[in-house]
Design a protein around this motif. Structure first.
Motif, mmCIF file in Angstrom:
data_model
loop_
_atom_site.group_PDB
_atom_site.id
_atom_site.type_symbol
_atom_site.label_atom_id
_atom_site.label_comp_id
_atom_site.label_asym_id
_atom_site.label_seq_id
_atom_site.Cartn_x
_atom_site.Cartn_y
_atom_site.Cartn_z
ATOM 1 N N LEU A 1 0.854 -1.186 0.000
ATOM 2 C CA LEU A 1 0.000 0.000 0.000
ATOM 3 C C LEU A 1 0.887 1.231 0.000
ATOM 4 O O LEU A 1 1.771 1.364 0.854
ATOM 5 N N ILE A 2 0.678 2.144 -0.940
ATOM 6 C CA ILE A 2 1.471 3.372 -1.032
ATOM 7 C C ILE A 2 0.547 4.565 -0.815
ATOM 8 O O ILE A 2 -0.410 4.764 -1.578
ATOM 9 N N ALA A 3 0.826 5.359 0.216
ATOM 10 C CA ALA A 3 0.120 6.614 0.447
ATOM 11 C C ALA A 3 1.017 7.743 -0.041
ATOM 12 O O ALA A 3 2.112 7.946 0.477
ATOM 13 N N ASP A 4 0.549 8.473 -1.047
ATOM 14 C CA ASP A 4 1.400 9.446 -1.726
ATOM 15 C C ASP A 4 0.730 10.815 -1.739
ATOM 16 O O ASP A 4 -0.399 10.956 -2.220
ATOM 17 N N PRO A 5 1.413 11.857 -1.231
ATOM 18 C CA PRO A 5 0.819 13.197 -1.238
ATOM 19 C C PRO A 5 0.857 13.874 -2.596
ATOM 20 O O PRO A 5 0.356 14.998 -2.740
ATOM 21 N N GLY B 1 -2.402 12.165 0.679
ATOM 22 C CA GLY B 1 -1.692 13.135 1.498
ATOM 23 C C GLY B 1 -2.279 13.304 2.887
ATOM 24 O O GLY B 1 -1.688 13.989 3.735
ATOM 25 N N ASP B 2 -3.426 12.675 3.147
ATOM 26 C CA ASP B 2 -4.094 12.757 4.455
ATOM 27 C C ASP B 2 -3.722 11.507 5.238
ATOM 28 O O ASP B 2 -4.479 10.532 5.280
ATOM 29 N N VAL B 3 -2.541 11.525 5.841
ATOM 30 C CA VAL B 3 -1.956 10.314 6.411
ATOM 31 C C VAL B 3 -1.473 10.562 7.827
ATOM 32 O O VAL B 3 -0.915 11.622 8.135
ATOM 33 N N SER B 4 -1.653 9.573 8.671
ATOM 34 C CA SER B 4 -0.990 9.523 9.971
ATOM 35 C C SER B 4 -0.580 8.084 10.229
ATOM 36 O O SER B 4 -1.119 7.151 9.629
ATOM 37 N N VAL B 5 0.394 7.905 11.106
ATOM 38 C CA VAL B 5 0.851 6.567 11.452
ATOM 39 C C VAL B 5 0.897 6.423 12.964
ATOM 40 O O VAL B 5 1.012 7.411 13.696
#
Length: 422
Positions: A217-221, A253-257
């Protein structure tokens, strides 16, 4: 304290530095002095070329804390199982023994531009006539919600060569069958634009062989990324159904970990993951900010010689500088270093300076013998380093073309390693 030969010899015997030629002496030195901070593709190349081409007319000191340098470029091939880690490691020995460079394994902590001195963590004070900064990248605090460098052993960035890359590989190898690997991709500008997507390809290559039901899974802004058509074609052809890319239009781009829970939240949706590569927004290495030669995250420079726009006696190379159209890459840093070295040597010895010309190529491996590339040539203008022309691999290329591109990249790695370290 002043960095003198007697003190340096004592320190070298203690094992904290690599002794080579006589060290920088006090003010009034008969030779001009150049201090280079950072021993990567920019700094090591600049130090070697100044020392080599000046034939001993300039005293060159290279300040680099690592005794063995592991390249970030080609580290993805280690993740993919195509290279051993040790093949990415390089010694500074030849720079000292063959080129007379004073190699100090220490951390630069302070720069006094008025006094023209560099202060190191061990307390040395290094005078300079010209200073070259090539410190690479650091990360922007708070760039990814829930992550900071204290979490890098749990969710590694692996965007500096060495231990971080080994941690990431170990975590991918330990994933359970059918597990999930996640990447948080960085916003522009950042080191090696195709790098995150080659990394995904290499991790997919490993998972296909050892964990074929795993997901990536790639989260990309960003709305798009370097070589996107080439990578997505390669993913469809070689890793069908394994990789999901979520760009900015879909909430990338709406990401948190949450490193403790091993989870990633994308546009409000929480996903448990088994390994997570967080690549935050980047900025120039800390010493460039300490030197006061940055605006915002990067250090603006003049195109003809990479001199700082704040101080003509300071030059900034590679990832740390804001120079115009060149991407932040090892090839770019090496190219800029040669231009800078020629300009610095000319200024300090009144020797010939050649017109500034630059080039860059970035190779990426998608699967076995499936290499692609993008590149360009550049020239110095009054405003910036400006792109002249360029090229990129085409989709649908024949296997023999892709294999030749991969072989070309291997030759480049050997060549740039020799160009950096002798």
């Amino acid at each position: 304290m002043t960095f003198n030969r007697r003190h340096f010899i004592g320190t070298a015997i203690a094992g904290t530095a690599l002794l080579s030629a006589p060290m920088v002496r006090a003010d009034g030195h008969a030779k001009p002095r150049v201090v280079v901070i950072g021993g990567g593709a920019g700094g090591a190349t600049a130090a070697r070329y100044i020392a080599k081409d000046s034939a001993g007319a300039i005293d060159v000191t290279l300040v680099e804390p690592q005794r063995r340098y592991y390249t970030c470029f080609f580290s993805n091939l280690y993740l993919g199982g195509f290279r051993e880690m040790e093949s990415l490691g390089h010694s500074y020995d030849k720079l000292a023994t063959d080129y007379g460079i004073n190699v100090l394994h220490d951390l630069a902590m302070g720069i006094d531009r008025d006094a023209k001195t560099v202060t190191t963590a061990q307390g040395y004070v290094l005078p300079y006539d010209r200073l070259i900064l090539s410190p690479g990248i650091d990360f922007v605090d708070g760039a990814v919600d829930g992550w900071d460098v204290s979490a890098q052993s749990v969710m590694p960035h692996a965007y500096k060569g060495g231990t971080q890359t080994q941690i990431l590989k170990a975590q991918v190898d330990a994933m359970p069958q059918g597990g999930t690997f996640a990447m948080v991709a960085p916003p522009n500008p950042y080191r090696c634009p195709p790098g995150p997507y080659e990394r995904v390809s290499m991790i997919a290559h490993q998972l296909r062989a050892n964990n074929p039901t795993a997901k990536i899974l790639i989260a990309d802004p960003k709305e798009r990324f370097s070589k996107q058509g080439l990578f997505q074609e390669g993913w469809d052809n070689n890793y069908d159904g394994m990789i999901t890319w979520i760009g900015s239009e879909d909430g990338g781009g709406d990401v948190s970990v949450d490193p403790n829970a091993m989870s990633i939240t994308i546009a409000g949706e929480v996903t448990q993951v088994d390994a997570c590569n967080v690549i935050p927004a980047m900025q120039a290495g800390k010493i460039a900010h300490i030197a006061g030669v940055t605006e915002g995250n990067w250090a603006p420079v003049n195109a003809t010689d990479l001199s700082s726009k704040m101080d003509p006696n300071v030059h900034v190379l590679g990832d740390a500088c804001a120079q115009g159209d060149m991407p932040k890459s090892g090839f770019s840093a090496n190219s800029q270093a040669k231009v800078c070295a020629n300009a610095v040597r000319g200024a300090l010895t009144d020797s010939r300076v050649f017109p500034a010309r630059f080039a860059n190529t970035c190779w990426s491996l998608i699967d076995t013998n499936n290499g692609v590339k993008v590149g360009a040539t550049y020239e110095a203008t009054d405003e910036k380093i400006a792109r002249v022309d360029g090229f990129i691999s085409e989709t649908g290329e024949a296997p023999e073309v892709r294999e030749a591109t991969y072989e070309e990249s291997l030759g480049w790695y050997e060549g740039i390693s020799a160009d950096m370290f002798g």
